[in-house]
Motif scaffolding. Structure first.
Motif, PDB file in Angstrom:
ATOM      1  N   ALA A  53     -26.941 -12.996  53.604  1.00  0.00           N
ATOM      2  CA  ALA A  53     -26.935 -12.862  55.005  1.00  0.00           C
ATOM      3  C   ALA A  53     -26.837 -14.138  55.686  1.00  0.00           C
ATOM      4  O   ALA A  53     -26.203 -14.454  56.452  1.00  0.00           O
ATOM      5  N   PHE A  54     -27.547 -15.182  54.973  1.00  0.00           N
ATOM      6  CA  PHE A  54     -27.454 -16.599  55.917  1.00  0.00           C
ATOM      7  C   PHE A  54     -26.102 -17.182  55.558  1.00  0.00           C
ATOM      8  O   PHE A  54     -25.614 -17.706  56.339  1.00  0.00           O
ATOM      9  N   LEU A  55     -25.589 -16.902  54.192  1.00  0.00           N
ATOM     10  CA  LEU A  55     -24.281 -17.912  54.039  1.00  0.00           C
ATOM     11  C   LEU A  55     -23.183 -17.037  54.756  1.00  0.00           C
ATOM     12  O   LEU A  55     -22.179 -17.528  55.321  1.00  0.00           O
ATOM     13  N   THR A  56     -23.239 -15.635  54.905  1.00  0.00           N
ATOM     14  CA  THR A  56     -22.408 -14.834  55.749  1.00  0.00           C
ATOM     15  C   THR A  56     -22.161 -15.354  57.121  1.00  0.00           C
ATOM     16  O   THR A  56     -21.183 -15.603  57.685  1.00  0.00           O
ATOM     17  N   LEU A  57     -23.527 -15.547  57.728  1.00  0.00           N
ATOM     18  CA  LEU A  57     -23.230 -16.094  59.267  1.00  0.00           C
ATOM     19  C   LEU A  57     -23.011 -17.509  59.226  1.00  0.00           C
ATOM     20  O   LEU A  57     -22.558 -17.943  60.135  1.00  0.00           O
ATOM     21  N   SER A  83     -25.203  -8.539  59.691  1.00  0.00           N
ATOM     22  CA  SER A  83     -24.435  -9.971  59.738  1.00  0.00           C
ATOM     23  C   SER A  83     -22.972  -9.602  59.160  1.00  0.00           C
ATOM     24  O   SER A  83     -22.112 -10.419  59.565  1.00  0.00           O
ATOM     25  N   PHE A  84     -23.108  -8.524  58.393  1.00  0.00           N
ATOM     26  CA  PHE A  84     -21.800  -8.353  57.895  1.00  0.00           C
ATOM     27  C   PHE A  84     -20.634  -7.957  58.916  1.00  0.00           C
ATOM     28  O   PHE A  84     -19.388  -8.115  58.937  1.00  0.00           O
ATOM     29  N   VAL A  85     -20.975  -6.995  59.937  1.00  0.00           N
ATOM     30  CA  VAL A  85     -20.012  -6.509  60.921  1.00  0.00           C
ATOM     31  C   VAL A  85     -19.405  -7.609  61.702  1.00  0.00           C
ATOM     32  O   VAL A  85     -18.308  -7.738  61.902  1.00  0.00           O
ATOM     33  N   PRO A  86     -20.373  -8.498  62.233  1.00  0.00           N
ATOM     34  CA  PRO A  86     -19.697  -9.504  63.166  1.00  0.00           C
ATOM     35  C   PRO A  86     -18.803 -10.364  62.300  1.00  0.00           C
ATOM     36  O   PRO A  86     -17.736 -11.119  62.676  1.00  0.00           O
ATOM     37  N   ALA A  87     -19.173 -10.704  60.974  1.00  0.00           N
ATOM     38  CA  ALA A  87     -18.358 -11.697  60.118  1.00  0.00           C
ATOM     39  C   ALA A  87     -17.025 -11.006  59.600  1.00  0.00           C
ATOM     40  O   ALA A  87     -16.313 -11.817  59.666  1.00  0.00           O
ATOM     41  N   VAL A  88     -16.937  -9.647  59.452  1.00  0.00           N
ATOM     42  CA  VAL A  88     -15.642  -9.235  59.267  1.00  0.00           C
ATOM     43  C   VAL A  88     -14.759  -8.909  60.481  1.00  0.00           C
ATOM     44  O   VAL A  88     -13.574  -8.729  60.518  1.00  0.00           O
ATOM     45  N   LEU A 121     -31.879  -5.657  53.709  1.00  0.00           N
ATOM     46  CA  LEU A 121     -30.543  -5.152  53.546  1.00  0.00           C
ATOM     47  C   LEU A 121     -30.056  -4.636  54.952  1.00  0.00           C
ATOM     48  O   LEU A 121     -28.788  -4.852  55.344  1.00  0.00           O
ATOM     49  N   VAL A 122     -30.690  -4.316  55.923  1.00  0.00           N
ATOM     50  CA  VAL A 122     -30.284  -3.983  57.163  1.00  0.00           C
ATOM     51  C   VAL A 122     -29.783  -5.401  57.776  1.00  0.00           C
ATOM     52  O   VAL A 122     -28.694  -5.435  58.638  1.00  0.00           O
TER      53      VAL A 122
END
Length: 348
Positions: A301-305, A24-29, A18-19
Motif C-alpha cells: 500500500a505504501f509504495l502504491t501511494l 490505495s489501488f483504486v486511485p493509483a489506477v 487488505l482493505v
C-alpha cells in the motif's frame, strides 16, 4: 497495552490492511499523467481509457504493490534475524550486486537479451538486459555474502551484516567507476535505474515476480514463529528447540531472494523496507508472526501511494519523478519523527 497473538487478531488485522491496499489501488489506477475513468474502462473495452488501463496503468500499479510487499516483508525479517531494528533489505549486499549488474548492462548499451546472445530463441529475448544482469548480480552477491559468512552466520548475525556492508561499499565504488567511464547518453539511464524507477512490465514477468514473492514471503511467514525465538539470542532459541543455523540460513535466503526479485524490476527503492516494519513494530509490538504478513500488505500500500504521488507530480516538474526519490523524501523525515517519538533521539 498491546494485545497478544491470536488467529482472530491476525485475520482481522490482515483484513484491515487488505482493505487499505485496495483503497490505495483504486486511485493509483485512476490517476496519473493520463487520468483513467474506471467506468469507461469496463463499459467501453475499446476506449483509450481501457487501453491505458490494461496495457500501462494496471501492470505499473501491480508492480509497485509487488515491489513494496517484497521490500517490507524482507525488511521485517532481516531486522529480526540481525536483531537490529535499523536493518533494511539492502543491507546484505543484494542491492549492490543488482545495481552493479544493471549499471554494467546500461553502460555497455545492452537493451535486451538478444543483444547479449544474438539468435537466442524463445521468449527470453523479450527480457530487458539490465533486468537480467541485475538479477544475476543480486544472486551472485547473495551467494557470495552467505558463503563468506558461512563459518559464523549461524552463531553471529553481525558476520552477515558486516560482509554485506563491505560488499555494498565495493559495489558502490565499482558503480562510480563505471558511471565515470560511461558516455553521457547512457549516464541518464544509469542514474534513473539507481534512483528506483517503476515501469510497466509484461504480464508474464509480473506473474513470475509475484510467484517468487509469494514463495519467499511464505517461507518468512512460516518461520516467523522461530524468528521470534531467534530475537531472544541463539543460546535461548536453541534451548527452546530451534535449529538456529538452519532457520537463520533459510530466513536470509528467503529475504535475499525476495529483494533480488524486486530490485531487478524496480531499481533501488529505499526506506520501504525500513520504515514500514519499524512503524508496525512501534504500533503492534515485536511479534514477527504479525509483522511479516502485515509488513507485506503495508509495504504494498505504501509504495502504491508513493508511486501515485510520483505520477501526480509530473505536471509540476514536466518529467517523470523516480519513485525511489519520493520514498526517500517521504521516508527520511517520517523515520526521524518515529525515532524522536520513540525517545531514541531525545537528549539525556
Amino acid at each position: 497495552m498491546r494485545k497478544g497473538f491470536t488467529p482472530a487478531r491476525v485475520l482481522g488485522l490482515c483484513g484491515a490492511f487488505l482493505v487499505l491496499l485496495l483503497a490505495s489501488f483504486v486511485p493509483a489506477v485512476s490517476f496519473g499523467e493520463w487520468p483513467v475513468s474506471l467506468f469507461e474502462v469496463f463499459a467501453h473495452p475499446g476506449s483509450t481509457d481501457s487501453h491505458v488501463f490494461w496495457s500501462v496503468r494496471l501492470p505499473h500499479v501491480l508492480l509497485a504493490a509487488i515491489v513494496g510487499a517484497g521490500l517490507a516483508a524482507s525488511g521485517s525479517t532481516l531486522q529480526g534475524v540481525l536483531r537490529n531494528p535499523l536493518a533494511d533489505p539492502f543491507i546484505l549486499g543484494v542491492s549492490g550486486g543488482a545495481a552493479l549488474g544493471a549499471t554494467l548492462a546500461l553502460a555497455l548499451g545492452l537493451a535486451s537479451v538478444e543483444d547479449v546472445a544474438p539468435g537466442l530463441g524463445g521468449g527470453l529475448t523479450r527480457l530487458s538486459a539490465p533486468a537480467l544482469f541485475a538479477f544475476l548480480g543480486a544472486v551472485a552477491a547473495m551467494l557470495f555474502v552467505l558463503a563468506i559468512s558461512r563459518g559464523h552466520g549461524g552463531r553471529a548475525p553481525h558476520a552477515v551484516l558486516l560482509t554485506g556492508v563491505i560488499f555494498n561499499t565495493f559495489a558502490a565504488a565499482a558503480i562510480t567507476l563505471i558511471k565515470t567511464l560511461a558516455g553521457r547518453d547512457r549516464l541518464e539511464a544509469i542514474l534513473s535505474w539507481l534512483a528506483g524507477d517503476l515501469g510497466s512490465e509484461e504480464p508474464g514477468t509480473l506473474v513470475l515476480s509475484a510467484l517468487l514473492q509469494a514463495v519467499a514471503i511464505g517461507v518468512m511467514i512460516a518461520l516467523s514463529g522461530r524468528l521470534n525465538l531467534l530475537t531472544l539470542g541463539d543460546e535461548d532459541a536453541a534451548s527452546l528447540g530451534v535449529p538456529v543455523v538452519r532457520t537463520r540460513r533459510w530466513l536470509l535466503l528467503a529475504a535475499s531472494a525476495s529483494v533480488a526479485g524486486v530490485v531487478t524490476l524496480s531499481g533501488l527503492v529505499g526506506f520501504v523496507g525500513l520504515l514500514v516494519p519499524h512503524l508496525l513494530r512501534l504500533t503492534l509490538g515485536p511479534d514477527q508472526r504479525l509483522l511479516v504478513p502485515l509488513s507485506a500488505l503495508g509495504g504494498a500500500a505504501f509504495l502504491t501511494l508513493a508511486d501515485l504521488l510520483a505520477r501526480l507530480l509530473y505536471p509540476v516538474f514536466n518529467q517523470s519523478i523516480p519513485v525511489g526519490a519520493v520514498t526517500a523524501l517521504l521516508g527520511g523525515p517520517l523515520f526521524l519523527a518515529l525515532l524522536y517519538r520513540s525517545g531514541r533521539l531525545t537528549a539525556g
